[in-house]
Design a protein around this motif. Structure first.
Motif, PDB file in Angstrom:
ATOM      1  N   HIS A 109       0.845  -1.189   0.000  1.00  0.00           N
ATOM      2  CA  HIS A 109       0.000   0.000   0.000  1.00  0.00           C
ATOM      3  C   HIS A 109       0.884   1.244   0.000  1.00  0.00           C
ATOM      4  O   HIS A 109       0.533   2.271   0.542  1.00  0.00           O
ATOM      5  CB  HIS A 109      -0.933  -0.004   1.222  1.00  0.00           C
ATOM      6  CG  HIS A 109      -1.844  -1.187   1.250  1.00  0.00           C
ATOM      7  ND1 HIS A 109      -3.114  -1.142   0.740  1.00  0.00           N
ATOM      8  CD2 HIS A 109      -1.651  -2.458   1.685  1.00  0.00           C
ATOM      9  CE1 HIS A 109      -3.674  -2.337   0.870  1.00  0.00           C
ATOM     10  NE2 HIS A 109      -2.806  -3.148   1.445  1.00  0.00           N
ATOM     11  N   ALA A 110       2.044   1.122  -0.638  1.00  0.00           N
ATOM     12  CA  ALA A 110       3.025   2.214  -0.668  1.00  0.00           C
ATOM     13  C   ALA A 110       2.576   3.332  -1.587  1.00  0.00           C
ATOM     14  O   ALA A 110       1.899   3.098  -2.588  1.00  0.00           O
ATOM     15  CB  ALA A 110       4.382   1.686  -1.132  1.00  0.00           C
ATOM     16  N   HIS A 111       3.012   4.523  -1.255  1.00  0.00           N
ATOM     17  CA  HIS A 111       2.733   5.653  -2.140  1.00  0.00           C
ATOM     18  C   HIS A 111       3.694   5.602  -3.333  1.00  0.00           C
ATOM     19  O   HIS A 111       4.775   5.017  -3.244  1.00  0.00           O
ATOM     20  CB  HIS A 111       2.857   6.975  -1.375  1.00  0.00           C
ATOM     21  CG  HIS A 111       4.238   7.238  -0.861  1.00  0.00           C
ATOM     22  ND1 HIS A 111       5.182   7.897  -1.617  1.00  0.00           N
ATOM     23  CD2 HIS A 111       4.837   6.917   0.306  1.00  0.00           C
ATOM     24  CE1 HIS A 111       6.296   7.987  -0.919  1.00  0.00           C
ATOM     25  NE2 HIS A 111       6.127   7.395   0.236  1.00  0.00           N
ATOM     26  N   PRO A 112       3.320   6.157  -4.471  1.00  0.00           N
ATOM     27  CA  PRO A 112       4.134   6.040  -5.689  1.00  0.00           C
ATOM     28  C   PRO A 112       5.552   6.588  -5.563  1.00  0.00           C
ATOM     29  O   PRO A 112       6.440   6.155  -6.280  1.00  0.00           O
ATOM     30  CB  PRO A 112       3.339   6.841  -6.723  1.00  0.00           C
ATOM     31  CG  PRO A 112       1.954   6.869  -6.211  1.00  0.00           C
ATOM     32  CD  PRO A 112       2.057   6.833  -4.718  1.00  0.00           C
ATOM     33  N   GLY A 113       5.780   7.515  -4.650  1.00  0.00           N
ATOM     34  CA  GLY A 113       7.113   8.106  -4.511  1.00  0.00           C
ATOM     35  C   GLY A 113       8.043   7.355  -3.569  1.00  0.00           C
ATOM     36  O   GLY A 113       9.133   7.834  -3.255  1.00  0.00           O
ATOM     37  N   ASN A 114       7.645   6.188  -3.102  1.00  0.00           N
ATOM     38  CA  ASN A 114       8.465   5.431  -2.156  1.00  0.00           C
ATOM     39  C   ASN A 114       9.820   5.112  -2.783  1.00  0.00           C
ATOM     40  O   ASN A 114       9.897   4.535  -3.860  1.00  0.00           O
ATOM     41  CB  ASN A 114       7.736   4.143  -1.761  1.00  0.00           C
ATOM     42  CG  ASN A 114       8.388   3.437  -0.598  1.00  0.00           C
ATOM     43  OD1 ASN A 114       9.596   3.476  -0.414  1.00  0.00           O
ATOM     44  ND2 ASN A 114       7.574   2.787   0.206  1.00  0.00           N
ATOM     45  N   ILE A 122      -3.615  -1.371  -3.776  1.00  0.00           N
ATOM     46  CA  ILE A 122      -4.816  -0.572  -3.956  1.00  0.00           C
ATOM     47  C   ILE A 122      -4.469   0.769  -4.577  1.00  0.00           C
ATOM     48  O   ILE A 122      -5.326   1.583  -4.810  1.00  0.00           O
ATOM     49  CB  ILE A 122      -5.585  -0.369  -2.622  1.00  0.00           C
ATOM     50  CG1 ILE A 122      -4.708   0.363  -1.603  1.00  0.00           C
ATOM     51  CG2 ILE A 122      -6.102  -1.683  -2.094  1.00  0.00           C
ATOM     52  CD1 ILE A 122      -5.450   0.835  -0.369  1.00  0.00           C
ATOM     53  N   ASN A 123      -3.187   0.985  -4.832  1.00  0.00           N
ATOM     54  CA  ASN A 123      -2.736   2.237  -5.420  1.00  0.00           C
ATOM     55  C   ASN A 123      -2.895   2.148  -6.929  1.00  0.00           C
ATOM     56  O   ASN A 123      -2.469   1.192  -7.547  1.00  0.00           O
ATOM     57  CB  ASN A 123      -1.264   2.478  -5.029  1.00  0.00           C
ATOM     58  CG  ASN A 123      -0.834   3.874  -5.356  1.00  0.00           C
ATOM     59  OD1 ASN A 123      -1.185   4.397  -6.401  1.00  0.00           O
ATOM     60  ND2 ASN A 123      -0.069   4.460  -4.473  1.00  0.00           N
ATOM     61  N   ASN A 124      -3.485   3.145  -7.545  1.00  0.00           N
ATOM     62  CA  ASN A 124      -3.720   3.101  -8.986  1.00  0.00           C
ATOM     63  C   ASN A 124      -2.561   3.640  -9.809  1.00  0.00           C
ATOM     64  O   ASN A 124      -2.677   3.786 -11.006  1.00  0.00           O
ATOM     65  CB  ASN A 124      -5.004   3.846  -9.344  1.00  0.00           C
ATOM     66  CG  ASN A 124      -4.945   5.311  -8.996  1.00  0.00           C
ATOM     67  OD1 ASN A 124      -3.945   5.807  -8.491  1.00  0.00           O
ATOM     68  ND2 ASN A 124      -6.027   6.025  -9.257  1.00  0.00           N
ATOM     69  N   SER A 125      -1.439   3.949  -9.175  1.00  0.00           N
ATOM     70  CA  SER A 125      -0.278   4.487  -9.925  1.00  0.00           C
ATOM     71  C   SER A 125       0.646   3.397 -10.393  1.00  0.00           C
ATOM     72  O   SER A 125       0.771   2.381  -9.832  1.00  0.00           O
ATOM     73  CB  SER A 125       0.502   5.442  -9.043  1.00  0.00           C
ATOM     74  OG  SER A 125      -0.328   6.513  -8.673  1.00  0.00           O
TER      75      SER A 125
END
Length: 150
Positions: free
Chosen positions: A119-124, A147-150
């Motif tokens: 569930h990491a953010h795209p900038g990780n 669940i991230n759409n990026s």
């Protein structure tokens, strides 16, 4: 013929007994695998001194899940991944389902089928996350659930 469909090891560096949303989600996922008829082992960090039956009751898990709790001082990095690797090699599962970035890279290098939920953010840009991203081209890295759409 064995009793279960698959042997699945679910791995997360959560503390057993934690009521954080990520812990509950991971344990409910393990319970879902068990309800589908799979043999499920759940590897976590030790938390509160609670027995396995009480942990199942705490999380509302009625299915048989085999808990393996590792010492909390290991943290979620390399030592956690290495100890889980040694444990998993003995279990010889059909699949390892991870919620820990340090695990997939090490497991796929050892030819153990692995799925990763992130569930990491795209900038990780953490070291373990980037290693996990590099693992996706290995044939033992089976799926990345997000669940991230990026």
């Amino acid at each position: 013929q064995r009793k279960y469909k698959m042997k699945i090891v679910v791995i997360s560096a959560l503390r057993a007994g934690s009521l954080r949303a990520s812990a509950i989600n991971t344990i409910k996922m393990a319970g879902g695998f068990a309800r589908c008829g799979h043999e499920v082992w759940l590897v976590t960090l030790s938390g509160r001194p609670i027995g396995n039956k009480k942990l199942n009751a705490l999380y509302g898990i009625n299915d048989k899940i085999i808990w393996k709790k590792l010492p909390f001082f290991l943290g979620s990095g390399y030592f956690f991944a290495l100890l889980t690797l040694l444990m998993v090699k003995k279990l010889a599962p059909d699949l390892v389902y991870c919620r820990s970035y340090s695990v997939p890279w090490l497991f796929e290098k050892n030819r153990i089928p692995v799925a990763m939920e992130s569930h990491a953010h795209p900038g990780n840009r953490t070291k373990w996350f980037l290693r996990m991203v590099q693992s996706v081209n290995n044939p033992y890295f089976k799926v990345w659930v997000t669940i991230n759409n990026s």
